[in-house]
Design an enzyme around this catalytic site. Structure first.
Site, mmCIF file in Angstrom:
data_model
loop_
_atom_site.group_PDB
_atom_site.id
_atom_site.type_symbol
_atom_site.label_atom_id
_atom_site.label_comp_id
_atom_site.label_asym_id
_atom_site.label_seq_id
_atom_site.Cartn_x
_atom_site.Cartn_y
_atom_site.Cartn_z
ATOM 1 N N ALA A 11 36.334 -41.836 -97.381
ATOM 2 C CA ALA A 11 36.372 -41.483 -95.958
ATOM 3 C C ALA A 11 35.670 -40.169 -95.647
ATOM 4 O O ALA A 11 35.377 -39.896 -94.479
ATOM 5 C CB ALA A 11 37.827 -41.409 -95.487
ATOM 6 N N THR A 12 35.394 -39.363 -96.665
ATOM 7 C CA THR A 12 34.716 -38.088 -96.426
ATOM 8 C C THR A 12 33.215 -38.173 -96.706
ATOM 9 O O THR A 12 32.517 -37.166 -96.628
ATOM 10 C CB THR A 12 35.319 -36.986 -97.320
ATOM 11 O OG1 THR A 12 35.098 -37.321 -98.700
ATOM 12 C CG2 THR A 12 36.815 -36.854 -97.084
ATOM 13 N N ARG A 44 39.568 -37.257 -101.987
ATOM 14 C CA ARG A 44 40.181 -36.275 -102.873
ATOM 15 C C ARG A 44 40.345 -34.918 -102.211
ATOM 16 O O ARG A 44 41.003 -34.022 -102.767
ATOM 17 C CB ARG A 44 39.365 -36.143 -104.156
ATOM 18 C CG ARG A 44 39.266 -37.457 -104.920
ATOM 19 C CD ARG A 44 38.459 -37.325 -106.196
ATOM 20 N NE ARG A 44 39.115 -36.466 -107.174
ATOM 21 C CZ ARG A 44 38.666 -36.261 -108.414
ATOM 22 N NH1 ARG A 44 37.560 -36.878 -108.812
ATOM 23 N NH2 ARG A 44 39.299 -35.462 -109.233
ATOM 24 N N ASP A 179 25.482 -56.623 -96.734
ATOM 25 C CA ASP A 179 24.054 -56.326 -96.766
ATOM 26 C C ASP A 179 23.699 -56.029 -95.312
ATOM 27 O O ASP A 179 23.667 -56.937 -94.478
ATOM 28 C CB ASP A 179 23.249 -57.515 -97.291
ATOM 29 C CG ASP A 179 21.760 -57.199 -97.433
ATOM 30 O OD1 ASP A 179 21.230 -56.484 -96.563
ATOM 31 O OD2 ASP A 179 21.137 -57.660 -98.397
ATOM 32 N N HIS A 180 23.492 -54.750 -94.996
ATOM 33 C CA HIS A 180 23.375 -54.391 -93.579
ATOM 34 C C HIS A 180 22.170 -55.027 -92.903
ATOM 35 O O HIS A 180 22.127 -55.125 -91.669
ATOM 36 C CB HIS A 180 23.367 -52.874 -93.395
ATOM 37 C CG HIS A 180 22.115 -52.187 -93.867
ATOM 38 N ND1 HIS A 180 21.956 -51.726 -95.160
ATOM 39 C CD2 HIS A 180 20.954 -51.883 -93.222
ATOM 40 C CE1 HIS A 180 20.768 -51.170 -95.282
ATOM 41 N NE2 HIS A 180 20.134 -51.255 -94.125
ATOM 42 N N LYS A 184 21.559 -57.006 -88.678
ATOM 43 C CA LYS A 184 20.556 -56.630 -87.678
ATOM 44 C C LYS A 184 20.385 -57.755 -86.658
ATOM 45 O O LYS A 184 20.345 -58.941 -87.011
ATOM 46 C CB LYS A 184 19.225 -56.305 -88.361
ATOM 47 C CG LYS A 184 19.302 -55.037 -89.229
ATOM 48 C CD LYS A 184 17.990 -54.757 -89.920
ATOM 49 C CE LYS A 184 18.064 -53.486 -90.770
ATOM 50 N NZ LYS A 184 18.173 -52.269 -89.952
ATOM 51 N N ASP A 236 16.966 -51.584 -105.530
ATOM 52 C CA ASP A 236 17.423 -50.977 -104.284
ATOM 53 C C ASP A 236 17.148 -51.854 -103.075
ATOM 54 O O ASP A 236 17.930 -51.885 -102.129
ATOM 55 C CB ASP A 236 16.745 -49.615 -104.099
ATOM 56 C CG ASP A 236 17.272 -48.864 -102.885
ATOM 57 O OD1 ASP A 236 18.505 -48.720 -102.772
ATOM 58 O OD2 ASP A 236 16.455 -48.415 -102.060
ATOM 59 N N HIS A 241 18.245 -56.992 -100.159
ATOM 60 C CA HIS A 241 17.758 -57.120 -98.781
ATOM 61 C C HIS A 241 16.618 -58.129 -98.648
ATOM 62 O O HIS A 241 16.641 -59.004 -97.774
ATOM 63 C CB HIS A 241 17.268 -55.767 -98.263
ATOM 64 C CG HIS A 241 18.297 -54.696 -98.278
ATOM 65 N ND1 HIS A 241 19.610 -54.900 -97.907
ATOM 66 C CD2 HIS A 241 18.220 -53.390 -98.624
ATOM 67 C CE1 HIS A 241 20.277 -53.764 -98.012
ATOM 68 N NE2 HIS A 241 19.456 -52.839 -98.446
#
Length: 503
Positions: A11-12, A44, A179-180, A184, A236, A241
């Site tokens: 979350a950070t 943490r 998979d962003h 889209k 990557d 993608h």
């Protein structure tokens, strides 16, 4: 939508700040979150709830796509957020988290429906899944869902081992692999192409000459050197993608479905002709950027980037020719390329049609072909481009808008995907069989890289990649359709026709 609890590991981190919190805020404004909804941020750092909320607020104000932030609405949104200090490997922390979650659910009168979002490094996936199961966080009295980000393994054996471990805690139907690119808007629009206007529908009676999928970036490795120098463009971008975009095109273009309307992305991958490592060099181009110029500014080569070893042989560019061997796509080459420090930032799919024009007449030699162009970013559009029948060879091509959205109305990818995950809709998530088939295709390429069977070709930053990637298409009489600036006569230097897109 059912009441639920959103439990965010990491979350950070940067992804949470830039994408997840702004996406949740938009869903809140659009009334797309449950009435009873809680977010537990985990990390943490020794943060209080107030510190956590202050950081989420800064994220919203900096990265939300909404210009006017209403304090009253924002405060109502932030009330749903709680923070819990957690070490991923410490069992007691999960027990403490469970007590906090159960207390919050009881206060809201909400069922134990829990979505676990792992915005952390993949080395933590197995540990967190195991601890969720052992602690009882995955309650049997409500639904549970696991959302994970790529990479899903770094090769075929590691992907299979990761899936085996995750499957010990979650069913396949409960795992949502993001998979962003699948979030889209233009990619999701591919599913609706059968319903587009009749002028475009006529194209599907024409032969397809080739399909091109490009994802080019102008940026270098930036702060990702530690990860990227181990992954390269093939891990990557290409394995996930780019192959997902190929599956979407092969599945959803009208006519491609053929006899069955239930054709799946898995079937497209199963029909993809496999490569053997000895022949991979004839179908795959591998490159690494050197120094050059981007937007008029000099930039360093890859091996001069901070954190990159001077002798690194990592790939920053991949181009490949692939073939799908089924009744519809047989004989149609798919060309894929992706790279860093290229000439333009662009993600696009170009479908080039063959020897007939829109009137059904044979195209004259040298005449511009008909194209259907999907601009996925940075400008979203679907356009059809052709030279009208009877125009001279040098005539200006027409651009016919098929779908030009109002950019202000387009959801961000993470908005769509998080909403679907909360609904339990897996349509635009990646299934395990797709992951496995993708790695199966890529594995011989990785082995060819390791055995130096495919040369690492240099290319200048600010170019379109190694010259060998052009030769890959020229072998069959094709060339890349790059988004070049329009010249006065509607053509591109050195060519009779350039592909233009409305901006």
């Amino acid at each position: 939508m059912e009441a639920s609890t959103f439990i965010l590991f990491g979350a950070t981190g940067d992804l949470a700040k830039r994408k997840i919190y702004p996406a949740l805020y938009t869903l809140f404004l659009d009334n797309k979150l449950p009435d009873s909804f809680s977010v537990f941020g985990l990390g943490r750092r020794e943060w209080s709830d107030e510190t956590f909320r202050a950081n989420v607020e800064r994220s919203i104000r900096e990265f939300s796509r909404h210009e006017a932030i209403q304090d009253e609405q924002l405060n109502e949104f932030l009330e749903a957020f709680r923070f819990c200090i957690l070490d991923a490997g410490r069992k007691d922390d999960y027990v403490k988290l469970l007590r906090m979650v159960e207390s919050r659910e009881e206060a809201l009168g909400a069922p134990p429906n829990r979505l676990f979002y792992l915005s952390v490094g993949p080395e933590f996936f197995e540990t967190i899944a195991f601890q969720i199961r052992e602690s009882g966080l995955g309650s049997a009295n409500g639904w549970k869902r696991l959302v994970i980000e790529k990479p899903f393994g770094h090769d075929l054996p590691s992907a299979r081992e990761l899936n085996r471990k995750l499957s010990e805690a979650f069913e396949e139907s409960e795992i949502f692999r993001i998979d962003h690119y699948l979030g889209k808007p233009i990619v999701q629009r591919l599913e609706e192409l059968r319903e587009i206007d009749s002028s475009v529908r006529e194209l599907w009676n024409r032969p397809i000459a080739n399909v091109q999928i490009t994802a080019s970036e102008t940026v270098g490795v930036e702060e990702r050197a530690g990860y990227y120098d181990q992954a390269g463009a093939v891990r990557d971008m290409f394995q996930n993608h780019m192959l997902q975009l190929l599956m979407m095109v092969a599945t959803h273009l009208p006519g491609a479905v053929g006899v069955s309307s239930e054709r799946s992305k898995k079937q497209a991958m199963e029909s993809l002709r496999p490569l053997h490592k000895q022949e991979a060099g004839a179908f795959v181009i591998r490159g690494q950027y050197g120094e050059g110029t981007i937007s008029g500014k000099p930039v360093a080569g890859y091996t001069s980037e901070p954190g990159i070893a001077p002798q690194s042989a990592n790939d920053t560019f991949i181009a490949a020719k692939l073939r799908i061997e089924d009744d519809f796509w047989s004989g149609v080459p798919f060309y894929i390329r992706t790279g860093k420090r290229m000439k333009r930032k662009s993600t696009r799919i170009v479908v080039e049609f063959g020897e007939t024009d829109l009137s059904g007449l044979s195209a004259a030699a040298g005449k511009a072909p008909n194209l259907l162009v999907f601009e996925i970013g940075p400008n979203d559009a679907i356009t059809m481009q052709h030279v009208p029948t009877g125009s001279p060879q040098t005539g200006k091509p027409e651009t016919i808008p098929v779908y030009i959205p109002d950019r202000g109305s387009l959801p961000e990818a993470y908005e769509s995907l998080i909403y679907d995950a909360l609904l339990g809709d897996p349509t635009f998530f990646v299934r395990w069989d797709e992951v496995e088939l993708s790695w199966q295709w890529v594995q011989p390429v990785l082995e060819a890289f390791e055995q130096q069977l495919i040369p690492l070709r240099p290319y200048a930053a600010g170019s379109n990649g190694p010259d060998a990637s052009d030769a890959l298409l020229a072998e069959e009489g094709h060339h890349w359709w790059d988004n070049e600036p329009e010249l006065q006569n509607g053509s591109k230097e050195g060519e009779s026709y350039a592909c233009h897109v409305n901006h």
